[in-house]
Write a protein that holds these residues in place. Structure first.
Motif, PDB file in Angstrom:
ATOM      1  N   GLU A   1     -26.694 -12.089 -25.768  1.00 59.02           N
ATOM      2  CA  GLU A   1     -25.707 -11.746 -26.780  1.00 59.02           C
ATOM      3  C   GLU A   1     -24.322 -11.786 -26.155  1.00 59.02           C
ATOM      4  OE1 GLU A   1     -26.852  -8.029 -28.511  1.00 59.02           O
ATOM      5  OE2 GLU A   1     -28.453  -8.946 -29.713  1.00 59.02           O
ATOM      6  N   LEU A   2     -23.342 -12.173 -26.952  1.00 52.74           N
ATOM      7  CA  LEU A   2     -21.990 -12.369 -26.427  1.00 52.74           C
ATOM      8  C   LEU A   2     -21.427 -11.103 -25.784  1.00 52.74           C
ATOM      9  CD1 LEU A   2     -19.636 -14.409 -26.199  1.00 52.74           C
ATOM     10  CD2 LEU A   2     -18.811 -13.569 -28.421  1.00 52.74           C
TER      11      LEU A   2
ATOM     12  N   SER B   1     -18.160  -5.849 -29.829  1.00 51.00           N
ATOM     13  CA  SER B   1     -18.879  -5.690 -31.098  1.00 51.00           C
ATOM     14  C   SER B   1     -19.617  -6.959 -31.515  1.00 51.00           C
ATOM     15  CB  SER B   1     -17.896  -5.287 -32.209  1.00 51.00           C
ATOM     16  OG  SER B   1     -16.988  -6.356 -32.483  1.00 51.00           O
ATOM     17  N   GLN B   2     -19.547  -8.019 -30.692  1.00 51.52           N
ATOM     18  CA  GLN B   2     -20.109  -9.312 -31.069  1.00 51.52           C
ATOM     19  C   GLN B   2     -21.522  -9.491 -30.506  1.00 51.52           C
ATOM     20  OE1 GLN B   2     -18.372 -11.283 -33.255  1.00 51.52           O
ATOM     21  NE2 GLN B   2     -16.991  -9.508 -33.215  1.00 51.52           N
ATOM     22  N   THR B   3     -22.471  -9.724 -31.393  1.00 52.85           N
ATOM     23  CA  THR B   3     -23.874  -9.866 -30.980  1.00 52.85           C
ATOM     24  C   THR B   3     -24.392 -11.291 -31.187  1.00 52.85           C
ATOM     25  OG1 THR B   3     -24.599  -9.113 -33.163  1.00 52.85           O
ATOM     26  CG2 THR B   3     -24.380  -7.439 -31.425  1.00 52.85           C
ATOM     27  N   ALA B   4     -23.497 -12.258 -31.245  1.00 53.34           N
ATOM     28  CA  ALA B   4     -23.914 -13.661 -31.400  1.00 53.34           C
ATOM     29  C   ALA B   4     -24.887 -14.044 -30.290  1.00 53.34           C
ATOM     30  CB  ALA B   4     -22.692 -14.576 -31.361  1.00 53.34           C
ATOM     31  N   ASP B   5     -25.933 -14.781 -30.647  1.00 51.36           N
ATOM     32  CA  ASP B   5     -26.940 -15.234 -29.680  1.00 51.36           C
ATOM     33  C   ASP B   5     -26.444 -16.512 -29.006  1.00 51.36           C
ATOM     34  OD1 ASP B   5     -29.311 -15.426 -28.245  1.00 51.36           O
ATOM     35  OD2 ASP B   5     -30.324 -16.552 -29.821  1.00 51.36           O
ATOM     36  N   CYS B   6     -26.124 -16.422 -27.721  1.00 46.64           N
ATOM     37  CA  CYS B   6     -25.498 -17.516 -26.981  1.00 46.64           C
ATOM     38  C   CYS B   6     -26.400 -17.996 -25.852  1.00 46.64           C
ATOM     39  CB  CYS B   6     -24.165 -17.046 -26.385  1.00 46.64           C
ATOM     40  SG  CYS B   6     -23.053 -16.255 -27.577  1.00 46.64           S
ATOM     41  N   VAL B   7     -26.075 -19.155 -25.299  1.00 52.21           N
ATOM     42  CA  VAL B   7     -26.732 -19.646 -24.092  1.00 52.21           C
ATOM     43  C   VAL B   7     -25.777 -19.462 -22.923  1.00 52.21           C
ATOM     44  CG1 VAL B   7     -27.657 -21.670 -22.887  1.00 52.21           C
ATOM     45  CG2 VAL B   7     -28.227 -21.287 -25.294  1.00 52.21           C
TER      46      VAL B   7
ATOM     47  N   PHE C   1     -21.264 -15.916 -36.243  1.00 59.97           N
ATOM     48  CA  PHE C   1     -20.094 -15.054 -36.416  1.00 59.97           C
ATOM     49  C   PHE C   1     -19.792 -14.846 -37.893  1.00 59.97           C
ATOM     50  CE2 PHE C   1     -19.771 -17.030 -32.298  1.00 59.97           C
ATOM     51  CZ  PHE C   1     -19.353 -16.001 -31.471  1.00 59.97           C
ATOM     52  N   SER C   2     -19.307 -13.673 -38.218  1.00 61.76           N
ATOM     53  CA  SER C   2     -18.877 -13.400 -39.588  1.00 61.76           C
ATOM     54  C   SER C   2     -17.675 -14.285 -39.927  1.00 61.76           C
ATOM     55  CB  SER C   2     -18.495 -11.929 -39.742  1.00 61.76           C
ATOM     56  OG  SER C   2     -17.296 -11.653 -39.022  1.00 61.76           O
ATOM     57  N   GLU C   3     -17.376 -14.378 -41.193  1.00 61.21           N
ATOM     58  CA  GLU C   3     -16.230 -15.196 -41.613  1.00 61.21           C
ATOM     59  C   GLU C   3     -14.939 -14.691 -40.980  1.00 61.21           C
ATOM     60  OE1 GLU C   3     -13.974 -16.581 -45.755  1.00 61.21           O
ATOM     61  OE2 GLU C   3     -15.960 -15.645 -45.837  1.00 61.21           O
ATOM     62  N   GLU C   4     -14.805 -13.368 -40.928  1.00 58.46           N
ATOM     63  CA  GLU C   4     -13.601 -12.777 -40.331  1.00 58.46           C
ATOM     64  C   GLU C   4     -13.513 -13.081 -38.835  1.00 58.46           C
ATOM     65  OE1 GLU C   4     -11.554  -8.351 -39.640  1.00 58.46           O
ATOM     66  OE2 GLU C   4     -13.378  -8.573 -40.852  1.00 58.46           O
ATOM     67  N   ASP C   5     -14.620 -12.930 -38.127  1.00 58.93           N
ATOM     68  CA  ASP C   5     -14.612 -13.183 -36.689  1.00 58.93           C
ATOM     69  C   ASP C   5     -14.458 -14.667 -36.378  1.00 58.93           C
ATOM     70  OD1 ASP C   5     -14.872 -10.508 -35.867  1.00 58.93           O
ATOM     71  OD2 ASP C   5     -17.035 -10.561 -36.253  1.00 58.93           O
ATOM     72  N   HIS C   6     -15.044 -15.502 -37.225  1.00 64.09           N
ATOM     73  CA  HIS C   6     -14.881 -16.953 -37.065  1.00 64.09           C
ATOM     74  C   HIS C   6     -13.412 -17.324 -37.198  1.00 64.09           C
ATOM     75  CE1 HIS C   6     -15.139 -21.250 -37.902  1.00 64.09           C
ATOM     76  NE2 HIS C   6     -16.393 -21.241 -37.483  1.00 64.09           N
ATOM     77  N   SER C   7     -12.743 -16.751 -38.175  1.00 66.68           N
ATOM     78  CA  SER C   7     -11.318 -17.028 -38.383  1.00 66.68           C
ATOM     79  C   SER C   7     -10.480 -16.530 -37.208  1.00 66.68           C
ATOM     80  CB  SER C   7     -10.835 -16.365 -39.679  1.00 66.68           C
ATOM     81  OG  SER C   7     -11.489 -16.911 -40.791  1.00 66.68           O
TER      82      SER C   7
END
Length: 231
Positions: free
Chosen positions: A147-148, A119-125, A91-97
């Motif tokens: 992806e999320l 808009s989130q493409t984090a690779d998840c299980v 996640f980007s710093e902004e999205d992490h926050s």
């Protein structure tokens, strides 16, 4: 849901809820939604069978733990849930926050806006459970990278167009290790295909087990009604 053992006691309220669920499912079955020989919410997609055998032992690190929820097609009084485990580094710093702020302000869980998670493409299980014609341990636990923002479920008749997403907290290990912590020893159930019980050992029971017994997070779930009899 009790992590260490089964609790055989049943309150009057639980008996009443069970009767309501049984009557509801009988009504649905009469409409051929769960008739023998027809596709149903009980069935894991074939590509997910024994999918836990395709990875390693997992990794430690910093992860966010999410729940995704879907109504069932043609029966929106029933719901299917799964757990998504995503590296915080994705996640980007902004999205992490944004996620961290949700966690700090929430009780049990917090819903995430669809406009944000799309808009989130984090690779998840992805970890989910359904019924299948198999007997061995965790053969019916679906595990796959996704992806999320993907609209994906381990069962075939979840209405993925109506996905909703919730943050539950953080974990110190990935979804691969969560799978092994659930499956390498008995954790509430053996999670075989034949262990599936639509009342008290279903996909939502599995979600509770991963959230609470594996990650130590809340097992409360978002407005599942009769789909969630064991908490």
């Amino acid at each position: 849901l009790k992590c260490a053992r089964f609790d055989s006691s049943m309150s009057i309220l639980h008996l009443f809820r069970s009767a309501v669920v049984a009557a509801t499912f009988a009504s649905v079955k009469a409409q051929n939604f769960l008739s023998p020989g027809t596709p149903s919410a009980l069935n894991l997609k074939t590509e997910y069978l024994d999918s836990g055998n395709d990875g390693g032992v997992g990794n430690y690190g910093d992860y966010f733990v999410f729940l995704q929820k879907f109504p069932l097609e043609g029966a929106e009084i029933f719901y299917h849930t799964e757990v998504l485990v995503c590296p915080q580094s994705e996640f980007s710093e902004e999205d992490h926050s944004h996620i961290s702020e949700k966690i700090s302000d929430m009780t049990d869980f917090a819903e995430l806006d669809e406009a944000w998670w799309q808009s989130q493409t984090a690779d998840c299980v992805e970890l989910g459970y359904g019924g299948a014609m198999c007997h061995h341990e965790c053969c019916s636990v679906g595990k796959k990278n996704m992806e999320l923002n993907k609209r994906q479920a381990v069962i075939s008749n979840a209405d993925v167009s109506k996905k909703s997403l919730y943050i539950y907290g953080t974990g110190s290990f990935d979804g691969e290790m969560a799978y092994h912590n659930t499956c390498d020893k008995k954790c509430w159930s053996k999670w075989s295909g034949f262990d599936y019980n639509i009342l008290n050992n279903n996909c939502n029971t599995f979600t509770s087990t991963v959230l609470s017994c594996v990650y130590g997070l809340s097992q409360k779930k978002p407005h599942l009604g009769v789909s969630d009899m064991v908490t």
